[in-house]
Scaffold this active site. Structure first.
Site, PDB file in Angstrom:
ATOM      1  N   ASP A  10      28.543 -16.068 -55.719  1.00 41.95           N
ATOM      2  CA  ASP A  10      29.700 -16.927 -55.507  1.00 41.95           C
ATOM      3  C   ASP A  10      29.347 -18.308 -56.087  1.00 41.95           C
ATOM      4  OD1 ASP A  10      32.061 -18.066 -54.286  1.00 41.95           O
ATOM      5  OD2 ASP A  10      30.748 -18.864 -52.711  1.00 41.95           O
ATOM      6  N   ASP A  12      31.557 -21.741 -55.412  1.00 41.36           N
ATOM      7  CA  ASP A  12      31.859 -22.854 -54.498  1.00 41.36           C
ATOM      8  C   ASP A  12      31.063 -22.760 -53.198  1.00 41.36           C
ATOM      9  OD1 ASP A  12      33.657 -24.355 -55.995  1.00 41.36           O
ATOM     10  OD2 ASP A  12      35.325 -23.035 -55.466  1.00 41.36           O
ATOM     11  N   ASP A 218      28.930 -17.349 -49.211  1.00 43.89           N
ATOM     12  CA  ASP A 218      28.949 -18.183 -48.003  1.00 43.89           C
ATOM     13  C   ASP A 218      30.187 -17.961 -47.130  1.00 43.89           C
ATOM     14  OD1 ASP A 218      30.620 -19.634 -49.998  1.00 43.89           O
ATOM     15  OD2 ASP A 218      30.835 -21.047 -48.339  1.00 43.89           O
TER      16      ASP A 218
HETATM   17 MG    MG Z   1      32.145 -20.109 -51.468  1.00 46.75          MG
END
Ligand code: MG
Length: 274
Positions: A10, A12, A218
């Site tokens: 991922d 961001d 996350d």
């Molecule tokens: Mg993220």
């Protein structure tokens, strides 16, 4: 864990800092990955235009997955085999897995009306509003608006009960509604997990071996990717907590020690035995 053959990540709040979008704290790990020639595949809610910009900056020439699994882009000549079902977009074989953007916008309006909430999507925001809500600069906003599959949005003043009703109505219509690091996202027909499984088939076909991949994320929108990879590392959010939607489904997921690129750096170096 044995050494991974390739990595999915991922962007961001994982490889990129949640506020500055910088990957500087991950540079040691990025160099080590490069030195060992381990493919690093970006798997993000970002658009093709945004990922292309980052690939140039970071110096990444591997396939990538956009808009929460909507599209897979494989550079021409990257794999020896034919990529069935792909169309050419610029210099990539593009596998479009998700339903088209226009369909998603219509559905978003209808579901919001039914749930009695106000959903404000990227397409309704001015460049300035997107910049204020996302922390992106003007150039980045321009790239983020070039959407093909997925709409980021927020629910203005909705109670948790109305949010839950919204999610239920969306799922009834086979739409995926997930919370990313900053926005809610809506898309249909694919998710990060489906895209990861699809691209993994191509790696295995090209390398003719069953090799393992590790994924880093996350947020809840990373859950399908983390579940689809052979091993997964969940980074904490910037407040130090772990996403409960992920830990509820993957209670034994490996947990990173710090949020964002610093945590990513440490986790990758540990994985590689550095
Ligand atoms: Mg993220």
């Amino acid at each position: 864990m044995s050494l991974p053959a390739w990595l999915f990540t991922d962007l961001d709040s994982t490889l990129l800092d949640h506020r500055t979008f910088s990957w500087r704290a991950a540079e040691d790990a990025l160099h080590e990955i490069e030195r060992r020639k381990i493919p690093l595949v970006f798997c993000t809610s970002k658009t093709r235009a945004e990922v292309e910009f980052l690939r140039r900056k970071i110096g990444n020439a591997h396939p990538f997955i956009t808009e929460n699994g909507g599209g897979i882009y494989i550079p021409h000549g990257y794999f020896p085999q034919r990529i069935e079902g792909a169309v050419t977009v610029k210099t990539y074989h593009c596998l479009a897995l998700a339903r088209p953007y226009d369909e998603i916008l219509d559905a978003l309006d209808e579901i919001a009306a039914e749930a009695g909430v106000e959903a404000v999507g990227f397409h309704q925001m001015s460049a300035k509003e997107i910049a204020e809500n996302s922390g992106l600069d003007a150039e980045q906003v321009q790239l983020a608006r070039q959407r093909d599959y997925d709409e980021p949005f927020f629910l203005a003043g909705a109670t948790p009960k109305k949010e839950a009703a919204f999610v239920r109505l969306a799922r009834d219509r086979k739409l995926e509604v997930v919370r990313g690091s900053r926005f809610w996202h809506i898309h249909a027909g694919s998710d990060k997990g489906r895209a990861v499984r699809e691209l993994t088939k191509h790696y295995r076909a090209a390398w003719r071996r069953k090799l393992r991949a590790v994924a880093f994320g996350d947020s809840a929108n990373d859950l399908p990717m983390l579940a689809a990879a052979d091993a997964a590392i969940l980074l904490p959010k910037h407040d130090g907590t772990f996403d409960e939607a992920v830990t509820a489904k993957l209670p034994r997921v490996t947990r990173g020690s710090a949020p964002g690129p610093a945590g990513w750096n440490q986790a990758v170096l540990e994985l590689l035995g550095g």
